[in-house]
Design a protein around this motif. Structure first.
Motif, short mmCIF file in Angstrom:
data_model
loop_
_atom_site.label_atom_id
_atom_site.label_comp_id
_atom_site.label_asym_id
_atom_site.label_seq_id
_atom_site.Cartn_x
_atom_site.Cartn_y
_atom_site.Cartn_z
N ALA A 174 0.84 -1.21 0.00
CA ALA A 174 0.00 0.00 0.00
C ALA A 174 0.87 1.25 0.00
CB ALA A 174 -0.93 -0.01 1.21
N GLY A 175 1.95 1.22 0.76
CA GLY A 175 2.86 2.38 0.80
C GLY A 175 3.42 2.69 -0.58
N LEU A 176 3.86 1.66 -1.29
CA LEU A 176 4.40 1.88 -2.63
C LEU A 176 3.33 2.36 -3.60
CD1 LEU A 176 6.81 -1.18 -2.96
CD2 LEU A 176 7.44 1.22 -2.78
N LEU A 177 2.11 1.80 -3.48
CA LEU A 177 1.04 2.20 -4.39
C LEU A 177 0.49 3.59 -4.09
CD1 LEU A 177 -0.81 -1.23 -4.76
CD2 LEU A 177 0.76 -0.13 -6.38
N VAL A 178 0.66 4.07 -2.87
CA VAL A 178 0.31 5.46 -2.53
C VAL A 178 1.45 6.38 -2.98
CG1 VAL A 178 0.02 7.06 -0.59
CG2 VAL A 178 -1.26 4.92 -0.64
N SER A 179 2.67 5.92 -2.82
CA SER A 179 3.83 6.74 -3.16
C SER A 179 3.91 7.05 -4.65
CB SER A 179 5.11 6.02 -2.71
OG SER A 179 6.24 6.75 -3.09
N ALA A 180 3.60 6.07 -5.49
CA ALA A 180 3.76 6.25 -6.95
C ALA A 180 2.95 7.43 -7.49
CB ALA A 180 3.42 4.96 -7.68
N PRO A 181 1.63 7.52 -7.24
CA PRO A 181 0.90 8.68 -7.76
C PRO A 181 1.28 10.00 -7.09
CG PRO A 181 -0.58 7.27 -6.50
CD PRO A 181 0.73 6.55 -6.62
N ALA A 182 1.65 9.94 -5.81
CA ALA A 182 2.07 11.18 -5.13
C ALA A 182 3.34 11.71 -5.76
CB ALA A 182 2.26 10.91 -3.63
N MET A 183 4.31 10.83 -6.00
CA MET A 183 5.57 11.25 -6.65
C MET A 183 5.29 11.74 -8.07
SD MET A 183 8.57 10.36 -4.94
CE MET A 183 9.15 9.21 -3.74
N ALA A 184 4.42 11.04 -8.79
CA ALA A 184 4.11 11.44 -10.16
C ALA A 184 3.48 12.83 -10.18
CB ALA A 184 3.17 10.42 -10.80
N LEU A 185 2.54 13.08 -9.27
CA LEU A 185 1.93 14.42 -9.19
C LEU A 185 2.97 15.47 -8.84
CD1 LEU A 185 -1.50 13.82 -7.45
CD2 LEU A 185 -1.11 15.01 -9.61
N VAL A 244 11.70 14.18 -17.41
CA VAL A 244 10.45 13.62 -16.91
C VAL A 244 10.38 12.10 -17.07
CG1 VAL A 244 7.96 13.58 -17.27
CG2 VAL A 244 9.14 15.75 -17.00
N PRO A 245 10.64 11.51 -18.24
CA PRO A 245 10.51 10.06 -18.34
C PRO A 245 11.45 9.29 -17.42
CG PRO A 245 10.99 11.01 -20.50
CD PRO A 245 11.01 12.11 -19.51
N LYS A 246 12.66 9.79 -17.23
CA LYS A 246 13.58 9.06 -16.37
C LYS A 246 13.09 9.07 -14.93
CE LYS A 246 16.84 12.75 -15.30
NZ LYS A 246 18.18 13.26 -15.41
N LEU A 247 12.44 10.14 -14.52
CA LEU A 247 11.93 10.18 -13.17
C LEU A 247 10.70 9.30 -12.99
CD1 LEU A 247 12.40 14.00 -12.50
CD2 LEU A 247 13.83 12.12 -11.71
N PHE A 248 9.90 9.16 -14.04
CA PHE A 248 8.71 8.32 -13.95
C PHE A 248 9.03 6.84 -13.90
CE2 PHE A 248 6.36 12.13 -15.26
CZ PHE A 248 5.35 12.08 -14.30
N VAL A 249 10.25 6.46 -14.24
CA VAL A 249 10.66 5.07 -14.09
C VAL A 249 10.50 4.65 -12.63
CG1 VAL A 249 12.64 3.51 -14.19
CG2 VAL A 249 12.19 5.04 -16.08
N THR A 250 10.82 5.56 -11.72
CA THR A 250 10.69 5.28 -10.29
C THR A 250 9.25 4.93 -9.94
OG1 THR A 250 12.46 6.84 -9.82
CG2 THR A 250 11.04 6.27 -7.99
N CYS A 251 8.31 5.69 -10.46
CA CYS A 251 6.89 5.43 -10.17
C CYS A 251 6.47 4.07 -10.73
CB CYS A 251 6.02 6.54 -10.76
SG CYS A 251 6.41 8.16 -10.10
#
Length: 197
Positions: A44-55, A139-146
């Motif tokens: 859940a932490g990872l799935l909450v983190s991904a959209p927060a980081m993307a935003l 931007v794309p390189k950072l979205f790899v993290t998400c």
């Protein structure tokens, strides 16, 4: 730019100081009622983190403070799993192999994270060199993290299916080893008490 780096560093430190103890506390509190709590919290932490980081990354062109707020939320959620992953690695492995398991967990997480990520980012940038601005290349390189966070979250949620069974196997193995050790010491004590012929 200097101020951004300072603020981002402070947010990263604060999110670690908040997220790691929060994850440990949540894990301890929920495990009593929900035996699958540990992998569920991590997923859940990872799935909450991904959209927060993307935003946070998407809003950097338009706002100054909002990206930092979303990054803080994302990093707190990401840091929930640090203590819990170490705990899970230990309680699903029999005691004689725990130090090896912990060493492998640390090695692999750093090998695939810290060590491999700069190379992966470089490969992605190489494919995005043509006719775009520096921001569009970043931007794309950072979205790899998400993307990796979503995959990790899915794997943690799949782990909820097996974690209880694996822990029970280890508990049984420990109980059997203790029973065998107790029987061996009991029989040895009896042999020592038998008078010689």
């Amino acid at each position: 730019m200097r101020r951004v780096s300072l603020v981002f560093g402070g947010i990263t430190m604060a999110s670690g100081l908040a997220g790691v103890p929060l994850g440990a506390w949540l894990g301890a509190a929920l495990l009593k009622r929900f035996p699958r709590a540990h992998p569920f919290i991590c997923g859940a932490g990872l799935l909450v983190s991904a959209p927060a980081m993307a935003l946070g990354m998407l809003l950097t062109q338009y706002y100054f403070y909002a990206p930092f707020v979303f990054m803080f939320i994302g990093e707190v959620a990401l840091n929930l799993n640090w203590a819990i992953v170490a705990d899970m690695s230990l309680y699903i492995v029999i005691p004689p192999r725990r130090s090896t398991a912990e060493a492998f967990q640390i090695l692999i997480s750093h090998m695939l994270g810290d060590a491999g990520s700069p190379y992966l980012i470089g490969v992605i940038i190489r494919f995005r060199r043509y006719g775009v601005t520096e921001h569009e290349r970043a931007v794309p390189k950072l979205f790899v993290t998400c993307f990796v966070e979503v995959i990790g979250g899915a794997f943690f949620l799949m782990t909820t299916k097996y974690i209880v069974r694996d822990k029970q196997k280890v508990d049984r193995a420990i109980a059997e080893a203790e029973a065998h050790g107790s029987e061996a010491s009991h029989s040895q004590a009896q042999e020592e008490n038998v008078p010689g012929e």
